[in-house]
Design a protein around this motif. Structure first.
Motif, PDB file in Angstrom:
ATOM      1  N   ARG A  37       0.858  -1.239   0.042  1.00 47.99           N
ATOM      2  CA  ARG A  37      -0.161   0.023   0.115  1.00 47.99           C
ATOM      3  C   ARG A  37       0.866   1.253  -0.002  1.00 47.99           C
ATOM      4  O   ARG A  37       2.050   1.187   0.306  1.00 47.99           O
ATOM      5  N   GLN A  38       0.259   2.398  -0.492  1.00 51.52           N
ATOM      6  CA  GLN A  38       0.892   3.426  -0.554  1.00 51.52           C
ATOM      7  C   GLN A  38       0.074   4.721  -0.048  1.00 51.52           C
ATOM      8  O   GLN A  38      -0.711   4.991  -0.563  1.00 51.52           O
ATOM      9  N   ILE A  39       0.431   5.125   1.147  1.00 50.64           N
ATOM     10  CA  ILE A  39       0.022   6.456   1.618  1.00 50.64           C
ATOM     11  C   ILE A  39       0.305   7.652   1.023  1.00 50.64           C
ATOM     12  O   ILE A  39       1.427   7.792   0.819  1.00 50.64           O
ATOM     13  N   HIS A  40      -0.541   8.541   0.856  1.00 46.96           N
ATOM     14  CA  HIS A  40      -0.138   9.743   0.208  1.00 46.96           C
ATOM     15  C   HIS A  40       1.234  10.309   0.537  1.00 46.96           C
ATOM     16  O   HIS A  40       1.744  10.477   1.383  1.00 46.96           O
ATOM     17  N   SER A  41       2.180  10.443  -0.598  1.00 55.18           N
ATOM     18  CA  SER A  41       3.413  10.999  -0.673  1.00 55.18           C
ATOM     19  C   SER A  41       4.430  10.116   0.338  1.00 55.18           C
ATOM     20  O   SER A  41       5.470  10.537   0.263  1.00 55.18           O
ATOM     21  N   GLN A  42       3.988   8.902   0.418  1.00 50.99           N
ATOM     22  CA  GLN A  42       5.123   8.111   1.138  1.00 50.99           C
ATOM     23  C   GLN A  42       5.583   6.883  -0.032  1.00 50.99           C
ATOM     24  O   GLN A  42       4.823   6.647  -1.074  1.00 50.99           O
ATOM     25  N   PRO A  44       5.839   2.980  -1.111  1.00 56.07           N
ATOM     26  CA  PRO A  44       4.871   1.798  -0.881  1.00 56.07           C
ATOM     27  C   PRO A  44       5.410   1.050   0.238  1.00 56.07           C
ATOM     28  O   PRO A  44       6.493   1.175   0.641  1.00 56.07           O
ATOM     29  N   GLN A  45       4.440   0.642   0.943  1.00 55.89           N
ATOM     30  CA  GLN A  45       4.866  -0.198   2.323  1.00 55.89           C
ATOM     31  C   GLN A  45       4.544  -1.843   1.909  1.00 55.89           C
ATOM     32  O   GLN A  45       3.273  -1.916   1.594  1.00 55.89           O
ATOM     33  N   TYR A  46       5.226  -2.816   2.272  1.00 59.15           N
ATOM     34  CA  TYR A  46       4.740  -3.957   2.209  1.00 59.15           C
ATOM     35  C   TYR A  46       3.527  -4.108   3.144  1.00 59.15           C
ATOM     36  O   TYR A  46       3.775  -4.031   4.309  1.00 59.15           O
ATOM     37  N   ILE A  47       2.663  -5.287   2.788  1.00 56.91           N
ATOM     38  CA  ILE A  47       1.773  -5.619   3.537  1.00 56.91           C
ATOM     39  C   ILE A  47       1.660  -7.002   3.841  1.00 56.91           C
ATOM     40  O   ILE A  47       1.853  -7.715   4.989  1.00 56.91           O
ATOM     41  N   ILE A  48       1.561  -7.927   2.766  1.00 57.67           N
ATOM     42  CA  ILE A  48       1.366  -9.502   2.974  1.00 57.67           C
ATOM     43  C   ILE A  48       1.685  -9.946   1.820  1.00 57.67           C
ATOM     44  O   ILE A  48       1.746  -9.548   0.661  1.00 57.67           O
ATOM     45  N   HIS A  49       2.181 -11.564   1.723  1.00 58.33           N
ATOM     46  CA  HIS A  49       2.073 -12.236   0.553  1.00 58.33           C
ATOM     47  C   HIS A  49       1.704 -13.741   0.758  1.00 58.33           C
ATOM     48  O   HIS A  49       1.767 -14.018   2.190  1.00 58.33           O
ATOM     49  N   GLY A  50       1.418 -14.225  -0.219  1.00 57.43           N
ATOM     50  CA  GLY A  50       1.158 -15.677  -0.123  1.00 57.43           C
ATOM     51  C   GLY A  50       1.260 -16.386  -1.383  1.00 57.43           C
ATOM     52  O   GLY A  50       1.357 -15.864  -2.333  1.00 57.43           O
ATOM     53  N   ASN A  54      -4.164 -19.142   2.825  1.00 57.71           N
ATOM     54  CA  ASN A  54      -4.346 -18.085   3.413  1.00 57.71           C
ATOM     55  C   ASN A  54      -3.315 -17.532   4.313  1.00 57.71           C
ATOM     56  O   ASN A  54      -2.844 -18.363   5.115  1.00 57.71           O
ATOM     57  N   GLU A  55      -3.274 -16.369   4.498  1.00 61.50           N
ATOM     58  CA  GLU A  55      -2.063 -15.740   5.466  1.00 61.50           C
ATOM     59  C   GLU A  55      -2.680 -14.586   6.273  1.00 61.50           C
ATOM     60  O   GLU A  55      -3.513 -13.795   5.839  1.00 61.50           O
ATOM     61  N   THR A  56      -2.183 -14.466   7.248  1.00 60.50           N
ATOM     62  CA  THR A  56      -2.454 -13.419   8.363  1.00 60.50           C
ATOM     63  C   THR A  56      -1.383 -12.932   9.030  1.00 60.50           C
ATOM     64  O   THR A  56      -0.544 -13.660   9.540  1.00 60.50           O
ATOM     65  N   ASN A  57      -1.252 -11.531   9.238  1.00 56.20           N
ATOM     66  CA  ASN A  57      -0.109 -10.883  10.105  1.00 56.20           C
ATOM     67  C   ASN A  57      -0.903  -9.883  10.642  1.00 56.20           C
ATOM     68  O   ASN A  57      -2.146  -9.682  10.846  1.00 56.20           O
ATOM     69  N   GLU A  58      -0.119  -9.082  11.371  1.00 55.53           N
ATOM     70  CA  GLU A  58      -0.532  -7.799  12.095  1.00 55.53           C
ATOM     71  C   GLU A  58      -1.259  -6.814  11.355  1.00 55.53           C
ATOM     72  O   GLU A  58      -2.076  -5.858  11.972  1.00 55.53           O
ATOM     73  N   MET A  59      -1.082  -6.773  10.092  1.00 56.89           N
ATOM     74  CA  MET A  59      -1.827  -5.774   9.334  1.00 56.89           C
ATOM     75  C   MET A  59      -2.781  -6.454   8.505  1.00 56.89           C
ATOM     76  O   MET A  59      -4.020  -5.418   8.548  1.00 56.89           O
ATOM     77  N   ALA A  60      -3.128  -7.515   8.101  1.00 54.87           N
ATOM     78  CA  ALA A  60      -4.067  -8.004   7.284  1.00 54.87           C
ATOM     79  C   ALA A  60      -4.270  -9.267   7.237  1.00 54.87           C
ATOM     80  O   ALA A  60      -3.228 -10.070   7.811  1.00 54.87           O
ATOM     81  N   SER A  61      -5.120  -9.668   6.470  1.00 58.94           N
ATOM     82  CA  SER A  61      -5.248 -11.234   6.010  1.00 58.94           C
ATOM     83  C   SER A  61      -5.369 -11.405   4.366  1.00 58.94           C
ATOM     84  O   SER A  61      -5.791 -10.225   3.960  1.00 58.94           O
ATOM     85  N   LEU A  62      -4.931 -12.249   3.944  1.00 59.24           N
ATOM     86  CA  LEU A  62      -4.857 -12.476   2.410  1.00 59.24           C
ATOM     87  C   LEU A  62      -5.353 -13.850   2.365  1.00 59.24           C
ATOM     88  O   LEU A  62      -5.210 -15.007   2.997  1.00 59.24           O
TER      89      LEU A  62
ATOM     90  N   PHE B 105      10.918   0.600   0.930  1.00 61.71           N
ATOM     91  CA  PHE B 105      11.122   1.764   0.046  1.00 61.71           C
ATOM     92  C   PHE B 105      11.501   2.914   0.953  1.00 61.71           C
ATOM     93  O   PHE B 105      11.340   3.236   2.161  1.00 61.71           O
ATOM     94  N   GLY B 106      12.390   4.018   0.409  1.00 57.01           N
ATOM     95  CA  GLY B 106      12.757   5.192   1.087  1.00 57.01           C
ATOM     96  C   GLY B 106      11.514   6.017   0.898  1.00 57.01           C
ATOM     97  O   GLY B 106      10.449   6.036   0.506  1.00 57.01           O
ATOM     98  N   SER B 107      11.735   7.453   1.317  1.00 54.07           N
ATOM     99  CA  SER B 107      10.757   8.367   1.231  1.00 54.07           C
ATOM    100  C   SER B 107      10.687   9.024   0.030  1.00 54.07           C
ATOM    101  O   SER B 107       9.747   9.875  -0.084  1.00 54.07           O
ATOM    102  N   GLY B 108      11.460   8.718  -0.946  1.00 56.39           N
ATOM    103  CA  GLY B 108      11.590   9.557  -2.171  1.00 56.39           C
ATOM    104  C   GLY B 108      12.280  10.731  -2.479  1.00 56.39           C
ATOM    105  O   GLY B 108      12.455  11.663  -1.407  1.00 56.39           O
ATOM    106  N   THR B 109      12.604  11.162  -3.687  1.00 59.19           N
ATOM    107  CA  THR B 109      13.018  12.451  -3.888  1.00 59.19           C
ATOM    108  C   THR B 109      12.186  13.051  -4.895  1.00 59.19           C
ATOM    109  O   THR B 109      11.490  12.345  -6.096  1.00 59.19           O
TER     110      THR B 109
END
Lengths: 111, 114
Positions: A37-42, A44-50, A54-62, B105-109
């Protein structure tokens, strides 16, 4: 790498479960399903994979269907901070593998 | 763990100037990726390295773009000469062998070419 199809946008009420679907009908037997997922202006952040189970972690379930042609990412109790673009990616993995991001689903969590 | 560190955070330059973006991956990670993000094209993979060796640079737009990884703790993405259409957010990401599907990921440029 197999292509994925996701809805462009979704809404979810705060505190409710957010279920984000992904279609990957051409996935190969050795390909994993990843969610970021990518929160505005940040970045991307890994969430989960499988792979199959089915998989579950502290963030979500797949949840991956038995035929592996589709999957669902579940955020059990969505909060306003979960508002983001969610990417579903399929990839075979390995040290030299690359992850290709599509357009994702824009999830808006409202109060 | 400081995470992936990118610099500068913002860069404003004039068309024709050389631009150098920098990235320090997480210590111990041996794969490094450069992505570019624009509203029109989304998140595009430009190039990635494994053990400091470029594996796939097919996403590099043209000869004006070049990337290097002289050692395991540093990478640069250079644009020379820069053009307004290069304006975008450039992200660097790294991953380790044990978690090959998990990119950090880094914070970007944020690059603006006037």
């Amino acid at each position: 790498d197999a292509k994925t199809t996701q809805p462009t946008s979704m809404d979810c009420a705060e505190g409710r479960a957010a279920n984000l679907p992904c279609n990957h009908s051409t996935i190969s037997g050795n390909e994993y399903v990843y969610w970021y997922r990518q929160i505005h202006s940040q970045g991307p952040q890994y969430i989960i994979h499988g792979l199959k189970n089915n998989e579950t972690n502290e963030m979500a379930s797949l949840i991956i269907t038995e035929d592996r042609k589709s999957s669902t990412l579940i955020l059990p109790h969505a909060t306003l901070r979960d508002t983001a673009v969610y990417y579903c990616i399929v990839s075979a993995g390995g040290n030299t593998d690359k992850l290709i991001f599509g357009t994702g689903t824009r999830l808006q969590v409202f109060p | 763990d400081a995470g992936v560190i990118q610099s500068p955070r913002h860069e404003v330059t004039e068309m024709g100037q050389e631009v150098t973006l920098r990235c320090k991956p997480i210590s111990g990670h041996n794969s490094l990726f450069w992505y570019r993000q624009t509203m029109m094209r989304g998140l595009e993979l430009l190039i990635y390295f494994n053990n400091n060796v470029p594996i796939d640079d097919s996403g590099m737009p043209e000869d004006r773009f070049s990337a290097k990884m002289p050692n395991a703790s540093f990478s640069t993405l250079k644009i020379q000469p820069s053009e307004p259409r290069d304006s975008a957010v450039y992200f660097c990401a790294s991953r380790g062998d044990a978690q090959w599907g998990k990119l950090f990921f880094g914070s970007g440029t944020q690059l603006s070419v006037l």
